[in-house]
Design an enzyme around this catalytic site. Structure first.
Site, PDB file in Angstrom:
ATOM      1  N   GLY A 180       0.815  -1.215   0.000  1.00 16.74           N
ATOM      2  CA  GLY A 180       0.000   0.000   0.000  1.00 16.74           C
ATOM      3  C   GLY A 180       0.846   1.261   0.000  1.00 16.74           C
ATOM      4  N   CYS A 181       1.913   1.238   0.763  1.00 19.37           N
ATOM      5  CA  CYS A 181       2.787   2.407   0.864  1.00 19.37           C
ATOM      6  C   CYS A 181       3.535   2.647  -0.443  1.00 19.37           C
ATOM      7  CB  CYS A 181       3.755   2.249   2.026  1.00 19.37           C
ATOM      8  SG  CYS A 181       2.893   2.102   3.615  1.00 19.37           S
TER       9      CYS A 181
END
Length: 153
Positions: free
Chosen positions: A45-46
């Site tokens: 996600g990051c």
């Protein structure tokens, strides 16, 4: 610390970036700042969020917007993340948790039934006068830039 709200002055901070340079919020006075908090370098996600900002970076800077990413990872981890994904913006190492605490994004999280403390993914848009104009709590990691630009219309 109480929860920050739109219209409040953004807490100032000083931290080290991925290159060991000292960065303070006040050095961006007169510019819009996208200050995004993310949990961990090089996680799915990051990475999606960082790469979305990377892919739209020229459009953001053309509008006078500065992008700053913050996580509690150290400078070395940030440097690897920046190099691996060719990130053109600054990542701040908040290893002492001062920035995440000041912005109220360090809190209890839950994954696979386990509770732990971590960074709550949040984006703050700070105006030219250092005032928080928008807070994005439900970040779309694939479309972070679009979320920011929609709010700035």
């Amino acid at each position: 610390m109480s929860e920050l709200k739109e219209g409040q002055k953004a807490p100032d901070f000083t931290s080290k970036d991925q290159n060991g340079n000292t960065v303070s919020l006040d050095q961006f006075a007169g510019k819009k700042v996208v200050l995004y908090f993310y949990p961990k370098d090089d996680t799915p996600g990051c990475t999606a969020e960082a790469c979305d900002f990377r892919d739209n970076y020229q459009g953001l800077t053309a509008q006078g917007i500065v992008v700053l990413g913050v996580s509690v990872d150290d400078e070395k981890s940030h440097k690897k993340f920046v190099t691996k994904h060719s990130l053109p913006f600054t990542l701040l190492a908040d290893t002492d948790h001062q920035i995440v605490t000041a912005y109220g994004v360090w809190g209890e999280k839950n994954m696979y039934g386990k509770t732990y403390m971590g960074t709550i993914r949040t984006t703050f848009i700070i105006d030219e006068k250092g005032i928080i104009s928008h807070i994005v709590k439900k970040v779309d990691t694939q479309n972070s830039t679009a979320q920011v630009l929609e709010l700035l219309k």
